[in-house]
Design a protein around this motif. Structure first.
Motif, PDB file in Angstrom:
ATOM      1  N   ALA A   1       6.587   9.141  -0.603  1.00  0.00           N
ATOM      2  CA  ALA A   1       7.730   9.383   0.285  1.00  0.00           C
ATOM      3  C   ALA A   1       7.357   9.074   1.731  1.00  0.00           C
ATOM      4  O   ALA A   1       8.153   8.488   2.480  1.00  0.00           O
ATOM      5  N   TRP A   2       6.173   9.455   2.123  1.00  0.00           N
ATOM      6  CA  TRP A   2       5.662   9.194   3.475  1.00  0.00           C
ATOM      7  C   TRP A   2       5.578   7.687   3.742  1.00  0.00           C
ATOM      8  O   TRP A   2       5.990   7.203   4.798  1.00  0.00           O
ATOM      9  N   ILE A   3       5.074   6.948   2.756  1.00  0.00           N
ATOM     10  CA  ILE A   3       4.986   5.488   2.880  1.00  0.00           C
ATOM     11  C   ILE A   3       6.384   4.878   2.951  1.00  0.00           C
ATOM     12  O   ILE A   3       6.633   3.953   3.735  1.00  0.00           O
ATOM     13  N   GLY A   4       7.312   5.387   2.147  1.00  0.00           N
ATOM     14  CA  GLY A   4       8.683   4.887   2.201  1.00  0.00           C
ATOM     15  C   GLY A   4       9.294   5.057   3.575  1.00  0.00           C
ATOM     16  O   GLY A   4      10.002   4.166   4.072  1.00  0.00           O
ATOM     17  N   ALA A   5       9.022   6.196   4.205  1.00  0.00           N
ATOM     18  CA  ALA A   5       9.536   6.443   5.556  1.00  0.00           C
ATOM     19  C   ALA A   5       8.916   5.476   6.561  1.00  0.00           C
ATOM     20  O   ALA A   5       9.592   4.988   7.477  1.00  0.00           O
ATOM     21  N   GLN A   6       7.633   5.205   6.414  1.00  0.00           N
ATOM     22  CA  GLN A   6       6.965   4.246   7.300  1.00  0.00           C
ATOM     23  C   GLN A   6       7.600   2.859   7.182  1.00  0.00           C
ATOM     24  O   GLN A   6       7.899   2.207   8.186  1.00  0.00           O
ATOM     25  N   LEU A   7       7.811   2.430   5.946  1.00  0.00           N
ATOM     26  CA  LEU A   7       8.400   1.106   5.727  1.00  0.00           C
ATOM     27  C   LEU A   7       9.807   1.028   6.306  1.00  0.00           C
ATOM     28  O   LEU A   7      10.191   0.009   6.894  1.00  0.00           O
ATOM     29  N   GLY A   8      10.588   2.091   6.140  1.00  0.00           N
ATOM     30  CA  GLY A   8      11.952   2.079   6.658  1.00  0.00           C
ATOM     31  C   GLY A   8      12.009   2.098   8.166  1.00  0.00           C
ATOM     32  O   GLY A   8      12.823   1.393   8.776  1.00  0.00           O
ATOM     33  N   ASP A   9      11.120   2.881   8.792  1.00  0.00           N
ATOM     34  CA  ASP A   9      11.177   3.054  10.243  1.00  0.00           C
ATOM     35  C   ASP A   9      10.575   1.877  11.015  1.00  0.00           C
ATOM     36  O   ASP A   9      10.997   1.591  12.130  1.00  0.00           O
ATOM     37  N   HIS A  10       9.574   1.220  10.429  1.00  0.00           N
ATOM     38  CA  HIS A  10       8.910   0.129  11.165  1.00  0.00           C
ATOM     39  C   HIS A  10       9.602  -1.222  10.976  1.00  0.00           C
ATOM     40  O   HIS A  10       9.267  -2.190  11.677  1.00  0.00           O
TER      41      HIS A  10
END
Length: 232
Positions: free
Chosen positions: A207-216
């Protein structure tokens, strides 16, 4: 074993009373009125086969509905773990906050995130690979935050992505020994490898990685599309 239906004659009537099991566990009643004795049992057996076939179909449908329910839960969880792209305004805000935490130039680097069966991998590499000063900043930064993550300190990502970043709270609560963070130099950059021992932490990392991909946005890519080797 096949269900043995109950058969009896009701008093005062030329009626055969039969019971079959329904899919809900109750008995299904059926009365066959005014049938000749010779015709009665073939009809009963035909009805018995019909009801048993119905029960099998209903049981199959029930199993299918249960499977669809499980798949629905999985889709919901996947939706949480694999976040969609944030709005351009959100990405711009994240980039602005990133300058407060990351010493290297975001525009000159690419963040690579990969979900793995036991956790994940975060990489930062130079787009051109020809700036020694930026390379030193990347490697020093990932070493520093790797040490922080290993101690349960995720203040860096929180500053950039917010305190409600998906997966963040669960990662903070990881007990000693439940998650390891390993640093390595790679060609034109550096990487952190996260290995978790509990399924809940693995899901939190995803989930943390998914947030990184979405935000960057365009500055981040999925890791399976790029291959970088550790430098020894």
């Amino acid at each position: 074993m096949p269900f043995a239906p109950k058969a009896e004659r009701e008093p005062g009537e030329n009626v055969l009373f039969r019971q079959w099991p329904a899919a809900d566990g109750r008995l299904r009643n059926c009365r066959l009125r005014n049938l000749p004795q010779a015709s009665r049992w073939p009809v009963v057996e035909a009805l018995n086969r019909h009801f048993l076939m119905q029960e099998g179909i209903l049981n199959s449908m029930e199993r299918s509905l249960r499977l669809l329910s499980v798949l629905g839960i999985a889709v919901c969880l996947s939706g949480q773990a694999f976040a969609s792209q944030a709005s351009p305004e959100r990405q711009a805000e994240v980039a602005r906050r990133g300058t407060q935490v990351m010493p290297f130039a975001l525009s000159q680097t690419t963040h690579i995130f990969e979900r793995t069966p036991d956790g994940g991998v975060q990489k930062v590499v130079l787009k051109d690979g020809a700036d020694p000063a930026q390379l030193r900043l990347i490697r020093q930064h990932l070493q520093d935050i790797g040490d922080q993550f290993a101690k349960g300190d995720f203040s860096g990502p929180e500053t950039i992505h917010g305190h409600d970043m998906p997966g963040l709270e669960a990662l903070r609560q990881a007990r000693p020994g439940e998650m390891s963070v390993k640093y390595a130099d790679i060609q034109n950059g550096a990487q952190l490898q996260f290995i978790a021992s509990r399924p809940e932490l693995i899901h939190a990392l995803h989930a943390w990685i998914g947030a990184q991909l979405g935000d960057h946005g365009k500055d981040a890519v999925e890791g399976h599309s790029a291959h970088h080797h550790s430098m020894h």
